[in-house]
Design a protein around this motif. Structure first.
Motif, PDB file in Angstrom:
ATOM      1  N   ASP A 219       0.821  -1.205   0.000  1.00  0.00           N
ATOM      2  CA  ASP A 219       0.000   0.000   0.000  1.00  0.00           C
ATOM      3  C   ASP A 219       0.861   1.263   0.000  1.00  0.00           C
ATOM      4  O   ASP A 219       0.374   2.348  -0.325  1.00  0.00           O
ATOM      5  CB  ASP A 219      -0.918   0.019   1.220  1.00  0.00           C
ATOM      6  N   GLY A 220       2.118   1.110   0.381  1.00  0.00           N
ATOM      7  CA  GLY A 220       2.996   2.272   0.411  1.00  0.00           C
ATOM      8  C   GLY A 220       4.369   1.897   0.917  1.00  0.00           C
ATOM      9  O   GLY A 220       4.637   0.746   1.277  1.00  0.00           O
ATOM     10  N   VAL A 221       5.254   2.895   0.938  1.00  0.00           N
ATOM     11  CA  VAL A 221       6.597   2.686   1.464  1.00  0.00           C
ATOM     12  C   VAL A 221       6.971   3.898   2.312  1.00  0.00           C
ATOM     13  O   VAL A 221       6.668   5.045   1.960  1.00  0.00           O
ATOM     14  CB  VAL A 221       7.630   2.476   0.330  1.00  0.00           C
ATOM     15  N   LEU A 222       7.603   3.625   3.445  1.00  0.00           N
ATOM     16  CA  LEU A 222       8.207   4.678   4.258  1.00  0.00           C
ATOM     17  C   LEU A 222       9.645   4.844   3.777  1.00  0.00           C
ATOM     18  O   LEU A 222      10.456   3.925   3.916  1.00  0.00           O
ATOM     19  CB  LEU A 222       8.182   4.298   5.742  1.00  0.00           C
ATOM     20  N   VAL A 223       9.954   5.977   3.196  1.00  0.00           N
ATOM     21  CA  VAL A 223      11.314   6.236   2.714  1.00  0.00           C
ATOM     22  C   VAL A 223      12.110   6.827   3.868  1.00  0.00           C
ATOM     23  O   VAL A 223      11.960   8.004   4.211  1.00  0.00           O
ATOM     24  CB  VAL A 223      11.309   7.180   1.497  1.00  0.00           C
ATOM     25  N   SER A 224      12.937   5.993   4.473  1.00  0.00           N
ATOM     26  CA  SER A 224      13.732   6.423   5.620  1.00  0.00           C
ATOM     27  C   SER A 224      15.144   6.825   5.223  1.00  0.00           C
ATOM     28  O   SER A 224      15.843   7.481   5.994  1.00  0.00           O
ATOM     29  CB  SER A 224      13.789   5.300   6.662  1.00  0.00           C
ATOM     30  N   ASP A 225      15.571   6.436   4.029  1.00  0.00           N
ATOM     31  CA  ASP A 225      16.894   6.795   3.534  1.00  0.00           C
ATOM     32  C   ASP A 225      16.793   8.134   2.811  1.00  0.00           C
ATOM     33  O   ASP A 225      16.123   8.229   1.775  1.00  0.00           O
ATOM     34  CB  ASP A 225      17.403   5.709   2.576  1.00  0.00           C
ATOM     35  N   PRO A 226      17.435   9.187   3.305  1.00  0.00           N
ATOM     36  CA  PRO A 226      17.324  10.499   2.650  1.00  0.00           C
ATOM     37  C   PRO A 226      17.835  10.508   1.213  1.00  0.00           C
ATOM     38  O   PRO A 226      17.437  11.362   0.423  1.00  0.00           O
ATOM     39  CB  PRO A 226      18.166  11.416   3.543  1.00  0.00           C
ATOM     40  N   HIS A 227      18.733   9.562   0.873  1.00  0.00           N
ATOM     41  CA  HIS A 227      19.190   9.480  -0.514  1.00  0.00           C
ATOM     42  C   HIS A 227      18.016   9.196  -1.447  1.00  0.00           C
ATOM     43  O   HIS A 227      17.968   9.694  -2.573  1.00  0.00           O
ATOM     44  CB  HIS A 227      20.238   8.380  -0.673  1.00  0.00           C
ATOM     45  N   GLY A 228      17.076   8.362  -0.965  1.00  0.00           N
ATOM     46  CA  GLY A 228      15.916   8.035  -1.773  1.00  0.00           C
ATOM     47  C   GLY A 228      15.034   9.245  -2.006  1.00  0.00           C
ATOM     48  O   GLY A 228      14.550   9.484  -3.124  1.00  0.00           O
TER      49      GLY A 228
END
Length: 633
Positions: A219-228
C-alpha cells in the motif's frame, strides 16, 4: 604562494583566489578525544543509572543510518574517541566494548583509551554474542529506538533473552547532560537539480516507484533513507558532511501524492513551490501523526490497516513499531527506490563522466606537484590532503570532498580507513609508499579514486605487491559476464593473483557509487556479500589492495560503469565495464616481469586515454609530467 605549475612550489599550492576549505581532517580533533573517554564513560554510566538502566548500546548512526552523520549525532566519537564510519559500543556497569570491522582494527586501538574500552574486531565476535556472554542476569539494557533497525532490535532481543536480562527502549538521550557544547542540528538550504543533470523528472520517477509498489502488493513505502528522497524529488542539501543530502522522510502511497517531511527553514519560497507540485509538505514533527493515520488505513474505505514497506537497512524500529501500533503492517524489505536509483540514466552517466574528467585534471596537477615536493621529505600527510583539496577547489566546481581523504604514509597506509588528524600527522619520507584515497562532489557527479605512490625508490617487495594488486584490478576491469552474475561471483577476479601468492585483503573489492549523491551507495557491491545481480547503468568501485601491518599499504581504485557488452556468436546478453576514472597508475611500482603482454597493452591503452583526455586541460609543466607518467610500459 606560487602557481601549481611553478617548478618549486611551497607546501601549499595556489588556490587561484579561492579561500581554502575547512580542513576536514580537523573535523573530529575537538569532538573525539580518546583521553576524555574514561570521564565521559563514567558520566554516561551515571546518567543511565539515574534513568534506571544498567547498560546501553551506542551505534555509530543517526535516525536514517547515514554513513556520514551530522556532528550532533556523533555520539560514538564523542564517547570513545573512535572516528571510523562504522562501529558499535556496548556499555555495561563494569565493562565497555567497542566493536569494529576489519577496516578499523588498527585505527580503533590507536584512538581510544583501552583501559576504558575493549576494542573487539567483528571477526572475533559480534555485539549480540558479546552481550549474551557479558550482560549480568537481570540487568536492564537500553537501546535507542530511533537509531536501531528492526534487524538490530531482533538480534538484541535474542541476545538479552539468552543472558537473562531485560531489553528496553530508551527514548531520552543520555548524552544530553554531559555534552554541553553539542553542535546544533543542521538546517542547510535545499536546492533543486536541473533536469539536464537529473535526467528524469519527479513525476516519472514517482510513477516507476508506485508501479513497483503495485507489483509487490504494497500500500505504500516509508522512505527512511534520505538518498531516496533526494533522488525522487531531484533535490540536494547540506545536512551531512560529504554527501549533498537534505535530511528528510517520505511516505509514498501506491496511488496519489506522497508526503514529504523536512524542516521548513530549509526551503526557499521557490523550492517550496516546486516541491508542493509533487508532494504534500510537512515539518518533521508531523511524521508520527501522518504515518499513524496512513498505517491505520484512513481514507482507504475498507477499515483495514495498510501494508507499508519499511527498509530493513535504514528504517528505525521506532517507526516500524508506530506503524504496527496504529494497525498497519510493517513489511520489512528493501526500499524499491534503492534498486531503481542504482542504475543511472544517460544524463547521470554523462555528468559522472564530466566530473571524472575534471577531477582527473585536478589529480594530475596534484601528482605533478607531489612528485616534485615529496622527495624533499618536508611534506606531511596533512600537507598532501590540503594540497589535493586546493587543486580540486581550483576547478571552480568543487562543492565538497566525497569522504574524508585517506592519506597514509608508510605504516599509516596499512590502516585501511586511516584518517589523519593533528595528532597522527607524520612526515612523508623518501623510500616509503603513500596511499591516497580521495574523492570529490561536483554538481554533476561524485568521484572516488585511490592511487598508491612511490616516494623515492621503492623496494622489490613494494613493486611485487603493487603489481599483484594491479593485475587483479586489471582483470576485473576487462571482465565480460552474462546477465544475472553477482558481485560476489566477480570478487575473486580481483583477488586471484594475491591468492596465488598466499595473500589477500580484508575488505570488499567494490561498492556502489551514487550520481552526485553518496560515494558509498547500495545495494550493488563487488564482494563476498554482493548477492545482487549487476545491471547496466550501475557504477561501482574497483579497489583491490594489500596491507603489510607496520610497513605500507597498497590500493588501486577506479570507478567502473556496467554497460551492455554483446559477445559475437554469444547466446546470452552480457555486460562489461567501462572505466570512468582517468588518472595514471604509478609506473615506478609496476614490475613488468609479472605482467603478461595483454596486461601491458591494457595499461598502455588506459594511459593513452588518460593522456589524450587530460593533456588539453592542464598547463605545460603538467603536460610534460603527464607524458612521462603515461609513457608506454
Amino acid at each position: 604562494m606560487t602557481s601549481p605549475s611553478s617548478a618549486h612550489s611551497p607546501v601549499h599550492p595556489a588556490s587561484h583566489g579561492h579561500p581554502p576549505f575547512k580542513a576536514h581532517f580537523q573535523t573530529f580533533d575537538d569532538l573525539a578525544d580518546g583521553a576524555e573517554g574514561p570521564a565521559r564513560l563514567a558520566a554516561l554510566r551515571a546518567e543511565l543509572a539515574r534513568l534506571g538502566f544498567d547498560g546501553y548500546v551506542i551505534p555509530r548512526a543517526d535516525a536514517h543510518q547515514n554513513e556520514y552523520v551530522p556532528a550532533c549525532e556523533e555520539r560514538l566519537a564523542y564517547l570513545t574517541g573512535f572516528t571510523g564510519s562504522a562501529g558499535t559500543c556496548v556499555v555495561l556497569p563494569t565493562e565497555a566494548a567497542l566493536f569494529v570491522d576489519g577496516r578499523y582494527t588498527l585505527q580503533a586501538p590507536a584512538q581510544v583509551d583501552e583501559a576504558a574500552f575493549t576494542v573487539v574486531p567483528l571477526s572475533q565476535t559480534r555485539p549480540d554474542k558479546w552481550i549474551e556472554d557479558h550482560l549480568p542476569r537481570g540487568a536492564r539494557l537500553g537501546f535507542d529506538p530511533w537509531r536501531t533497525t528492526i534487524d538490530g532490535r531482533e538480534r538484541l532481543v535474542k541476545a538479552v533473552a539468552a543472558a537473562g536480562g531485560i531489553l528496553a527502549p530508551l527514548d531520552a538521550d543520555p548524552f544530553d547532560p554531559f555534552w554541553p557544547d553539542r553542535p546544533a542540528p543542521p538546517r542547510e538550504p535545499v536546492r533543486l537539480l536541473d533536469l539536464s543533470v537529473a535526467g528524469e523528472d519527479t513525476a516519472t520517477k514517482l510513477r516507476r516507484v508506485q508501479e513497483k509498489l503495485a507489483e509487490e502488493k504494497l500500500d505504500g513505502v516509508l522512505v527512511s533513507d534520505p538518498h531516496g528522497a533526494a533522488w525522487l524529488f531531484n533535490m540536494r542539501g547540506g545536512d551531512v558532511a560529504h554527501t549533498p543530502l537534505p535530511l528528510a522522510w517520505c511516505i509514498i502511497p501506491r496511488e496519489g501524492l506522497p508526503d514529504l517531511f523536512l524542516e521548513a527553514l530549509k526551503l526557499s519560497h521557490e523550492v517550496r513551490a516546486a516541491l508542493a507540485g509533487h508532494a504534500r509538505l510537512h515539518g518533521v514533527g508531523d511524521l508520527d501523526p501522518v504515518l499513524a493515520a496512513f498505517a491505520k488505513g484512513e481514507g482507504k474505505g475498507d477499515g483495514k490497516g495498510r501494508r507499508i514497506r519499511v527498509d530493513q537497512a535504514t528504517a528505525p524500529v521506532r517507526l516500524a513499531t508506530l506503524i504496527e501500533t496504529a494497525g498497519g503492517i510493517a513489511d520489512k524489505g528493501a526500499d524499491p527506490i534503492s534498486l531503481i536509483k542504482a542504475s543511472k540514466n544517460p544524463a547521470e552517466i554523462a555528468g559522472m563522466r564530466a566530473a571524472h574528467v575534471r577531477d582527473g585534471a585536478a589529480l594530475v596537477r596534484f601528482l605533478a606537484w607531489f612528485d616534485r615536493e615529496a622527495p624533499t621529505g618536508k611534506l606531511t600527510e596533512i600537507d598532501a590532503v590540503e594540497a589535493l583539496e586546493t587543486f580540486r577547489r581550483a576547478t571552480g566546481c568543487l562543492t565538497d570532498i566525497s569522504f574524508p581523504t585517506i592519506a597514509g604514509a608508510g605504516e599509516n597506509g596499512a590502516i585501511v580507513h586511516y584518517r589523519v588528524t593533528r595528532k597522527t600527522n607524520r612526515a612523508i619520507h623518501p623510500g616509503e609508499l603513500f596511499l591516497l584515497d580521495s574523492g570529490a562532489q561536483y554538481p554533476d557527479g561524485t568521484t572516488d579514486i585511490t592511487r598508491t605512490l612511490a616516494v623515492g625508490t621503492p623496494t622489490e617487495d613494494m613493486r611485487r605487491h603493487y603489481t599483484l594488486v594491479l593485475k587483479g584490478h586489471l582483470a576485473l576491469t576487462r571482465a565480460v559476464f552474462p546477465k544475472g552474475i553477482t558481485g560476489a561471483q566477480l570478487d575473486p577476479l580481483a583477488r586471484q593473483f594475491l591468492w596465488e601468492n598466499g595473500l589477500d585483503f580484508d575488505h570488499g573489492t567494490g561498492h556502489g557509487v551514487g550520481a552526485g549523491l553518496s560515494v558509498h551507495e547500495g545495494p550493488a557491491r563487488i564482494s563476498q556479500l554482493g548477492h545482487l545481480s549487476l545491471a547496466a547503468g550501475m557504477i561501482l568501485s574497483n579497489e583491490p589492495g594489500f596491507y603489510r601491518t607496520g610497513a605500507y599499504g597498497i590500493r588501486i581504485e577506479n570507478l567502473i560503469l556496467v554497460e551492455d557488452r554483446p559477445v559475437e556468436a554469444g547466446e546470452r546478453p552480457c555486460f562489461g565495464f567501462s572505466t570512468l576514472t582517468l588518472v595514471p597508475y604509478d609506473r615506478r611500482l609496476i614490475d613488468l616481469r609479472l605482467l603478461t603482454g595483454a596486461e601491458r597493452a591494457q595499461v598502455d591503452a588506459y594511459h593513452a586515454e588518460v593522456r589524450a583526455t587530460l593533456a588539453p586541460l592542464v598547463d605545460e609543466g603538467c603536460v610534460d609530467w603527464l607524458a612521462g607518467a603515461t609513457a608506454p610500459l
